[in-house]
Design a protein around this motif. Structure first.
Motif, PDB file in Angstrom:
ATOM      1  N   TYR A 262       5.400 -13.591  -8.606  1.00 12.15           N
ATOM      2  CA  TYR A 262       4.497 -13.572  -9.774  1.00 12.15           C
ATOM      3  C   TYR A 262       3.030 -13.553  -9.340  1.00 12.15           C
ATOM      4  O   TYR A 262       2.146 -13.759 -10.140  1.00 12.15           O
ATOM      5  N   MET A 263       2.810 -13.373  -8.063  1.00 14.23           N
ATOM      6  CA  MET A 263       1.483 -13.322  -7.443  1.00 14.23           C
ATOM      7  C   MET A 263       0.791 -14.695  -7.491  1.00 14.23           C
ATOM      8  O   MET A 263      -0.430 -14.783  -7.442  1.00 14.23           O
ATOM      9  N   ARG A 279       5.598  -7.854  -0.565  1.00 11.37           N
ATOM     10  CA  ARG A 279       6.793  -7.228   0.009  1.00 11.37           C
ATOM     11  C   ARG A 279       6.691  -5.699  -0.082  1.00 11.37           C
ATOM     12  O   ARG A 279       6.287  -5.163  -1.113  1.00 11.37           O
ATOM     13  N   ASP A 280       7.055  -5.055   1.004  1.00 11.54           N
ATOM     14  CA  ASP A 280       7.079  -3.599   1.019  1.00 11.54           C
ATOM     15  C   ASP A 280       8.412  -3.134   0.426  1.00 11.54           C
ATOM     16  O   ASP A 280       9.471  -3.586   0.869  1.00 11.54           O
ATOM     17  N   THR A 281       8.364  -2.252  -0.562  1.00 13.72           N
ATOM     18  CA  THR A 281       9.614  -1.858  -1.235  1.00 13.72           C
ATOM     19  C   THR A 281      10.540  -1.057  -0.313  1.00 13.72           C
ATOM     20  O   THR A 281      11.738  -1.022  -0.531  1.00 13.72           O
ATOM     21  N   VAL A 282       9.972  -0.410   0.706  1.00 15.31           N
ATOM     22  CA  VAL A 282      10.799   0.411   1.589  1.00 15.31           C
ATOM     23  C   VAL A 282      11.443  -0.421   2.697  1.00 15.31           C
ATOM     24  O   VAL A 282      12.634  -0.337   2.938  1.00 15.31           O
ATOM     25  N   ALA A 295      -3.464  -2.620  -5.236  1.00 18.41           N
ATOM     26  CA  ALA A 295      -4.416  -3.668  -5.643  1.00 18.41           C
ATOM     27  C   ALA A 295      -4.494  -3.702  -7.172  1.00 18.41           C
ATOM     28  O   ALA A 295      -4.480  -4.771  -7.803  1.00 18.41           O
ATOM     29  N   VAL A 296      -4.528  -2.507  -7.773  1.00 13.75           N
ATOM     30  CA  VAL A 296      -4.639  -2.411  -9.231  1.00 13.75           C
ATOM     31  C   VAL A 296      -3.348  -2.918  -9.905  1.00 13.75           C
ATOM     32  O   VAL A 296      -3.405  -3.688 -10.875  1.00 13.75           O
ATOM     33  N   SER A 297      -2.178  -2.516  -9.387  1.00 11.74           N
ATOM     34  CA  SER A 297      -0.919  -2.974 -10.008  1.00 11.74           C
ATOM     35  C   SER A 297      -0.800  -4.497  -9.907  1.00 11.74           C
ATOM     36  O   SER A 297      -0.386  -5.152 -10.866  1.00 11.74           O
ATOM     37  N   GLN A 298      -1.128  -5.037  -8.742  1.00 12.93           N
ATOM     38  CA  GLN A 298      -1.019  -6.493  -8.580  1.00 12.93           C
ATOM     39  C   GLN A 298      -1.958  -7.207  -9.553  1.00 12.93           C
ATOM     40  O   GLN A 298      -1.602  -8.220 -10.151  1.00 12.93           O
ATOM     41  N   ALA A 312       7.168 -10.130 -12.839  1.00 19.41           N
ATOM     42  CA  ALA A 312       7.292 -10.071 -11.380  1.00 19.41           C
ATOM     43  C   ALA A 312       6.714  -8.750 -10.867  1.00 19.41           C
ATOM     44  O   ALA A 312       6.901  -7.696 -11.488  1.00 19.41           O
ATOM     45  N   TYR A 313       6.027  -8.830  -9.754  1.00 19.41           N
ATOM     46  CA  TYR A 313       5.490  -7.621  -9.107  1.00 19.41           C
ATOM     47  C   TYR A 313       6.638  -6.953  -8.340  1.00 19.41           C
ATOM     48  O   TYR A 313       7.323  -7.612  -7.564  1.00 19.41           O
TER      49      TYR A 313
END
Ligand SMILES: Cc1cc2nc3c(=O)[nH]c(=O)nc-3n(C[C@H](O)[C@H](O)[C@H](O)COP(=O)(O)OP(=O)(O)OC[C@H]3O[C@@H](n4cnc5c(N)ncnc54)[C@H](O)[C@@H]3O)c2cc1C
Length: 410
Positions: A262-263, A279-282, A295-298, A312-313
């Motif tokens: 949740y940052m 966390r890196d999704t890949v 940065a913008v999404s977070q 949740a991010y």
């Protein structure tokens, strides 16, 4: 309620903007360690090219604070007390908060020793508007030869920009190619040819070890013993999250601020942007992803959660696109490439090169140079972690397109 945002970069600004969009009417106090309104680092090359005249670097308008109802304070925060809910600024002032957002970004990290007397700047960099303004002062004084250390994304951007501005430019890179975390040797080759065609000297497989000079930096010594003279030495050697001021705060730190999904970094404390480890999704690895869209999404997730949502991010996806070479270059996915991939798919046509690295049947990284067709669907497959097998044949025949994507929509 008072929300205090440490940092006025894309992350901090997006938190403030989203809070207002969501109807938050309380106090927003925003801090920046630099003497400028919020600016966008990806526009710094244009700012430099225009010798400081291009105001689009202030991408939200120079009156952003006024428009967004934000109290913008030009103060560096030097300590945080999460029990007392206070931050301390250089100069002795303290400010209380109800909720705190840490969005202090990252700064240049320079692994090269320096033996220079004199008070002046030794290494210049391209990481912030303050740094670019210091560079501009040197250009105005008539600097003629620049040596850039690091041939990553930022290093190549500054090298090409300075060359265009009429300087003699050399780039030193310890790996065997430019953009080593974005592309492999085959894809790097045409880009390197283009860089050299533009008159930039490339020193690959070369580690810079020492910067030397008397009153000012004068020469860079490479591990091989070679000496590169210059008027300006610019580090583009990687970034380090700005977390020093959090050392005794009790906020969990690794390379950056540690956050949960949740940052959140502590009670009523959130962190996002280049300063936060995500966390890196890949690959599933956790580290600061220093790219603008993440940065913008977070920041959007943080703003919603500040107002009581519980979002949740989903994790970050590295992506870079460069247009300075005169041909499009897109790279997306894990920075670790061939070292961990099981398979490589490679297509070279008259329009360009496409390369996909696969691991466990899914895209680890894709690279496109020369043409962008297929980037959208490859992004979609990578982001959703879809098996690549159903798309393999279409890719190899150059037929990846949106129609195909629609066929696979759930
Ligand atoms: C030259 C360049 C080109 C780039 N190009 C791209 C691109 O093309 N695509 C892409 O995706 N990404 C790009 N990036 C990366 C992108 O700019 C960053 O990911 C993004 O800026 C991160 O935003 P942020 O708000 O987390 O941090 P930052 O932009 O670093 O902002 C941090 C803010 O915190 C403030 N601050 C720091 N310490 C303190 C303190 N102690 N007290 C108060 N304030 C403090 C700073 O003054 C600043 O306002 C580029 C970066 C650079 C430097």
């Amino acid at each position: 309620m008072r929300i205090l945002i440490a940092g006025a970069g894309p992350a901090g600004v997006t938190v403030a903007e989203t809070l207002r969009e969501m109807g938050f009417e309380g106090d927003i106090l925003m801090f920046t360690a630099e003497p400028y309104p919020p600016y966008s680092p990806p526009v710094l090359a244009e700012y430099l090219k225009s010798r400081g005249k291009d105001r689009t670097v202030f991408w939200k308008g120079e009156d952003f604070a006024e428009k967004a109802g934000v109290n913008l304070l030009f103060r560096e925060i030097i300590a945080v007390d999460i029990r007392e809910k206070k931050v301390y600024a250089r100069g002795g002032e303290e400010f209380s908060y109800d909720k705190l957002v840490i969005a202090t970004g990252a700064r240049m990290w320079i692994p090269v020793r320096c033996q220079c007397q004199g008070e002046g700047e030794k290494f210049y960099n391209f990481k912030s508007l303050s740094a670019v303004d210091r560079l501009l002062q040197e250009l105005d004084k008539g600097a003629e030869r620049a040596v850039v250390i690091g041939a990553g994304f930022i290093g190549m951007e500054i090298a090409l920009t300075l060359k265009k501005a009429g300087l003699e430019v050399a780039v030193v890179e310890m790996m065997n190619r430019i953009l080593p975390r974005m592309v492999d040797e085959k894809i790097a080759r045409p880009l390197q040819e283009e860089v050299m065609r533009r008159g930039i000297e490339l020193k690959l497989n070369s580690r810079a070890v020492l910067l030397r000079g008397r009153e000012r930096a004068e020469e860079l010594i490479l591990e091989s013993g070679e000496v590169l003279k210059g008027d300006l030495f610019i580090a583009a050697t990687g970034v380090k999250p700005n977390v020093d001021f959090l050392k005794d705060s009790g906020i969990p730190l690794g390379r950056g601020v540690r956050v949960n999904e949740y940052m959140e970094a502590g009670p009523d404390v959130y962190a996002g942007g280049d300063v936060a480890e995500v966390r890196d999704t890949v690959t599933g690895n956790i580290y600061p992803h220093a790219i603008y869209p993440e940065a913008v999404s977070q920041a959007k997730v943080i703003a919603a959660n500040l107002l009581g949502e519980r979002i949740a991010y989903p994790g970050a996806l590295n992506m870079n696109s460069l247009h300075h070479f005169g041909l499009p270059l897109i790279s997306e996915g894990a920075m670790e490439g061939e070292e961990v991939a099981d398979e490589e798919l490679y297509l070279e046509g008259k329009d360009g090169i496409k390369r996909i690295l696969l691991k466990d049947g899914k895209i680890l990284r894709f690279e496109l140079v020369g043409e962008k067709r297929g980037a959208g669907i490859l992004h979609w497959i990578t982001r959703r972690r879809l098996p690549f097998e159903p798309f393999r044949d279409a890719f190899l025949r150059g037929r990846l397109n949106v129609a195909l994507q629609l066929r696979f929509l759930p």
